[in-house]
Design a protein around this motif. Structure first.
Motif, PDB file in Angstrom:
ATOM      1  N   LEU A  23      -3.136 -38.823  -8.196  1.00  0.00           N
ATOM      2  CA  LEU A  23      -2.469 -40.105  -8.424  1.00  0.00           C
ATOM      3  C   LEU A  23      -0.983 -39.860  -8.233  1.00  0.00           C
ATOM      4  O   LEU A  23      -0.389 -39.010  -8.907  1.00  0.00           O
ATOM      5  N   ASN A  24      -0.367 -40.595  -7.309  1.00  0.00           N
ATOM      6  CA  ASN A  24       0.966 -40.206  -6.837  1.00  0.00           C
ATOM      7  C   ASN A  24       2.006 -41.322  -6.992  1.00  0.00           C
ATOM      8  O   ASN A  24       2.580 -41.790  -6.032  1.00  0.00           O
ATOM      9  N   ARG A  25       2.221 -41.718  -8.234  1.00  0.00           N
ATOM     10  CA  ARG A  25       3.344 -42.606  -8.561  1.00  0.00           C
ATOM     11  C   ARG A  25       4.114 -41.979  -9.723  1.00  0.00           C
ATOM     12  O   ARG A  25       4.174 -42.540 -10.822  1.00  0.00           O
ATOM     13  N   PRO A  26       4.691 -40.800  -9.520  1.00  0.00           N
ATOM     14  CA  PRO A  26       5.323 -40.104 -10.652  1.00  0.00           C
ATOM     15  C   PRO A  26       6.443 -40.904 -11.306  1.00  0.00           C
ATOM     16  O   PRO A  26       6.679 -40.776 -12.513  1.00  0.00           O
ATOM     17  N   GLU A  27       7.116 -41.754 -10.517  1.00  0.00           N
ATOM     18  CA  GLU A  27       8.204 -42.556 -11.083  1.00  0.00           C
ATOM     19  C   GLU A  27       7.690 -43.595 -12.077  1.00  0.00           C
ATOM     20  O   GLU A  27       8.443 -44.105 -12.918  1.00  0.00           O
ATOM     21  N   ALA A  28       6.389 -43.930 -11.983  1.00  0.00           N
ATOM     22  CA  ALA A  28       5.763 -44.895 -12.895  1.00  0.00           C
ATOM     23  C   ALA A  28       4.699 -44.224 -13.747  1.00  0.00           C
ATOM     24  O   ALA A  28       3.789 -44.888 -14.249  1.00  0.00           O
ATOM     25  N   ARG A  29       4.811 -42.909 -13.923  1.00  0.00           N
ATOM     26  CA  ARG A  29       3.837 -42.117 -14.676  1.00  0.00           C
ATOM     27  C   ARG A  29       2.425 -42.358 -14.167  1.00  0.00           C
ATOM     28  O   ARG A  29       1.459 -42.376 -14.899  1.00  0.00           O
ATOM     29  N   ASN A  30       2.343 -42.566 -12.843  1.00  0.00           N
ATOM     30  CA  ASN A  30       1.059 -42.715 -12.137  1.00  0.00           C
ATOM     31  C   ASN A  30       0.219 -43.889 -12.647  1.00  0.00           C
ATOM     32  O   ASN A  30      -1.016 -43.834 -12.663  1.00  0.00           O
ATOM     33  N   ALA A  31       0.908 -44.954 -13.053  1.00  0.00           N
ATOM     34  CA  ALA A  31       0.201 -46.167 -13.452  1.00  0.00           C
ATOM     35  C   ALA A  31      -0.589 -46.708 -12.267  1.00  0.00           C
ATOM     36  O   ALA A  31      -0.172 -46.600 -11.108  1.00  0.00           O
ATOM     37  N   LEU A  32      -1.731 -47.309 -12.553  1.00  0.00           N
ATOM     38  CA  LEU A  32      -2.609 -47.829 -11.508  1.00  0.00           C
ATOM     39  C   LEU A  32      -2.017 -49.102 -10.914  1.00  0.00           C
ATOM     40  O   LEU A  32      -1.838 -50.098 -11.606  1.00  0.00           O
ATOM     41  N   SER A  33      -1.738 -49.053  -9.631  1.00  0.00           N
ATOM     42  CA  SER A  33      -1.145 -50.199  -8.941  1.00  0.00           C
ATOM     43  C   SER A  33      -2.195 -50.887  -8.072  1.00  0.00           C
ATOM     44  O   SER A  33      -3.322 -50.406  -7.908  1.00  0.00           O
ATOM     45  N   ASP A  34      -1.813 -52.002  -7.481  1.00  0.00           N
ATOM     46  CA  ASP A  34      -2.730 -52.730  -6.598  1.00  0.00           C
ATOM     47  C   ASP A  34      -3.028 -51.957  -5.325  1.00  0.00           C
ATOM     48  O   ASP A  34      -4.015 -52.249  -4.640  1.00  0.00           O
ATOM     49  N   GLY A  60      -2.607 -35.857 -11.677  1.00  0.00           N
ATOM     50  CA  GLY A  60      -1.483 -36.752 -11.445  1.00  0.00           C
ATOM     51  C   GLY A  60      -0.271 -35.983 -10.985  1.00  0.00           C
ATOM     52  O   GLY A  60      -0.063 -34.828 -11.382  1.00  0.00           O
ATOM     53  N   ALA A  61       0.532 -36.617 -10.152  1.00  0.00           N
ATOM     54  CA  ALA A  61       1.777 -35.999  -9.682  1.00  0.00           C
ATOM     55  C   ALA A  61       2.823 -36.053 -10.801  1.00  0.00           C
ATOM     56  O   ALA A  61       2.820 -36.954 -11.636  1.00  0.00           O
ATOM     57  N   GLY A  62       3.719 -35.067 -10.792  1.00  0.00           N
ATOM     58  CA  GLY A  62       4.798 -35.069 -11.766  1.00  0.00           C
ATOM     59  C   GLY A  62       4.322 -34.676 -13.149  1.00  0.00           C
ATOM     60  O   GLY A  62       3.450 -33.827 -13.315  1.00  0.00           O
ATOM     61  N   SER A  63       4.854 -35.340 -14.166  1.00  0.00           N
ATOM     62  CA  SER A  63       4.629 -34.930 -15.548  1.00  0.00           C
ATOM     63  C   SER A  63       3.635 -35.808 -16.297  1.00  0.00           C
ATOM     64  O   SER A  63       3.587 -35.789 -17.520  1.00  0.00           O
ATOM     65  N   ALA A  64       2.835 -36.596 -15.587  1.00  0.00           N
ATOM     66  CA  ALA A  64       1.835 -37.441 -16.247  1.00  0.00           C
ATOM     67  C   ALA A  64       0.533 -37.384 -15.470  1.00  0.00           C
ATOM     68  O   ALA A  64       0.529 -37.097 -14.270  1.00  0.00           O
ATOM     69  N   PHE A  65      -0.562 -37.665 -16.160  1.00  0.00           N
ATOM     70  CA  PHE A  65      -1.848 -37.848 -15.487  1.00  0.00           C
ATOM     71  C   PHE A  65      -1.931 -39.289 -15.003  1.00  0.00           C
ATOM     72  O   PHE A  65      -1.884 -39.572 -13.816  1.00  0.00           O
ATOM     73  N   CYS A  66      -2.016 -40.219 -15.920  1.00  0.00           N
ATOM     74  CA  CYS A  66      -2.028 -41.644 -15.578  1.00  0.00           C
ATOM     75  C   CYS A  66      -1.771 -42.434 -16.847  1.00  0.00           C
ATOM     76  O   CYS A  66      -2.478 -42.267 -17.848  1.00  0.00           O
ATOM     77  N   SER A  67      -0.764 -43.301 -16.802  1.00  0.00           N
ATOM     78  CA  SER A  67      -0.390 -44.085 -17.981  1.00  0.00           C
ATOM     79  C   SER A  67      -1.191 -45.367 -18.097  1.00  0.00           C
ATOM     80  O   SER A  67      -0.886 -46.222 -18.940  1.00  0.00           O
ATOM     81  N   GLY A  68      -2.223 -45.522 -17.258  1.00  0.00           N
ATOM     82  CA  GLY A  68      -3.080 -46.698 -17.346  1.00  0.00           C
ATOM     83  C   GLY A  68      -2.667 -47.777 -16.374  1.00  0.00           C
ATOM     84  O   GLY A  68      -2.132 -47.503 -15.295  1.00  0.00           O
ATOM     85  N   GLY A  69      -2.909 -49.023 -16.754  1.00  0.00           N
ATOM     86  CA  GLY A  69      -2.533 -50.142 -15.909  1.00  0.00           C
ATOM     87  C   GLY A  69      -1.027 -50.315 -15.851  1.00  0.00           C
ATOM     88  O   GLY A  69      -0.307 -49.855 -16.735  1.00  0.00           O
ATOM     89  N   ASP A  70      -0.573 -50.963 -14.808  1.00  0.00           N
ATOM     90  CA  ASP A  70       0.860 -51.203 -14.624  1.00  0.00           C
ATOM     91  C   ASP A  70       1.269 -52.378 -15.513  1.00  0.00           C
ATOM     92  O   ASP A  70       1.175 -53.539 -15.128  1.00  0.00           O
TER      93      ASP A  70
END
Length: 275
Positions: A23-34, A60-70
């Motif tokens: 999951l590669n949105r490290p700037e958003a803690r890999n939140a699930l996007s559309d 997850g990329a960066g320092s998070a796995f996935c913060s859930g929904g956006d």
């Protein structure tokens, strides 16, 4: 080998029989996007059916796995506002079933590597995997109660089967943050490793499963899944049926030869990947 997922928000590579999905949105803690959600659904389905893949590793990329929904985008989905309750429920049912439902149903080993926070739907994705390996700095939270929601992606079902009903109720109702050490103590993760060793150790673990006897691992997962809802006599019967089928595989015969010859077995899947 790099796989084109259709978006930079989800990465996938295949190495040594392991499909590594990041999951590669490290700037958003890999939140699930559309963009990420459909790509993730597609990769779980495609890599699950890929004969070159023996195990899936999700991280997850960066320092998070996935913060859930956006959460930032939850209040601004104008296209969804015109849908009826029934239409929205039907849409969510198939979307969530195609992620955590597909992971639970997958007959290949699945591993979640948590470099940091896993919350809400992100925690559900980790729980849907067979094994969870967490970095020492990882934290988890169900999260839903803090944003006025009840849960999705089957998290209550997954959490109850992972830590039991008492812990599951506590974690769902309070949405507290649970550090890696406590996660390991209550059985929410299988093991905790140093931060700088997470990716290496999680991949090595996934590779060892990917190179294992695939028919046997498939049947082991069937046995474990059924153990939750059948009686002991039925379990004995079904285990016997699967054991006999496994005894007739080349992987079992190779394992017996390797035992006699005092060497590591070379299972067929591993031989194909390295031939």
């Amino acid at each position: 080998m790099d796989i084109d997922t259709g978006t930079t928000e989800l990465l996938c590579t295949i190495k040594d029989g392991v499909a590594v999905i990041t999951l590669n949105r490290p700037e958003a803690r890999n939140a699930l996007s559309d963009q990420m959600r459909p790509a993730l659904r597609a990769q779980i389905k495609e890599r699950g059916a890929d004969p070159e893949v023996g195990a899936l590793l999700i991280t997850g990329a960066g320092s998070a796995f996935c913060s859930g929904g956006d959460v930032k985008g939850m209040g601004d989905r104008s296209a969804k506002k015109d849908m009826s309750v029934e239409e929205r429920v039907a849409e969510l049912k198939w979307q969530h079933a195609a992620v955590t439902g597909a992971l639970v149903g997958l007959r290949k080993p699945t591993i979640a590597a948590l470099p940091g926070a896993a919350a809400g739907a992100g925690l559900a994705i980790a729980l849907a995997c067979d094994i969870r390996i967490a970095a020492a700095s990882a934290v988890v939270s169900t999260g839903y109660a803090k944003i006025g929601l009840s849960g999705d992606y089957g998290i209550a079902w997954l959490l109850t089967r992972t830590v039991g009903p008492t812990r599951a109720r506590e974690l769902m109702l309070t949405a507290e943050r649970v550090d890696a050490g406590r996660c390991e103590r209550i059985g929410l993760v299988n093991r905790v490793v140093p931060n700088d060793r997470l990716r290496e150790e999680a991949f090595a673990f996934a590779r060892s499963l990917a190179q294992g006897p695939r028919a046997a691992l498939h049947s082991i997962k069937d046995n474990l899944d059924e153990a939750l809802h059948i009686d002991h006599a039925t379990a004995i019967e079904r285990e016997a049926e699967r054991l006999v089928r496994c005894m007739r595989t080349e992987d079992h015969k190779e394992a017996v030869r390797a035992f006699v010859e005092k060497r590591p077995p070379r299972f067929q899947a591993g031989e194909r990947r390295h031939s």
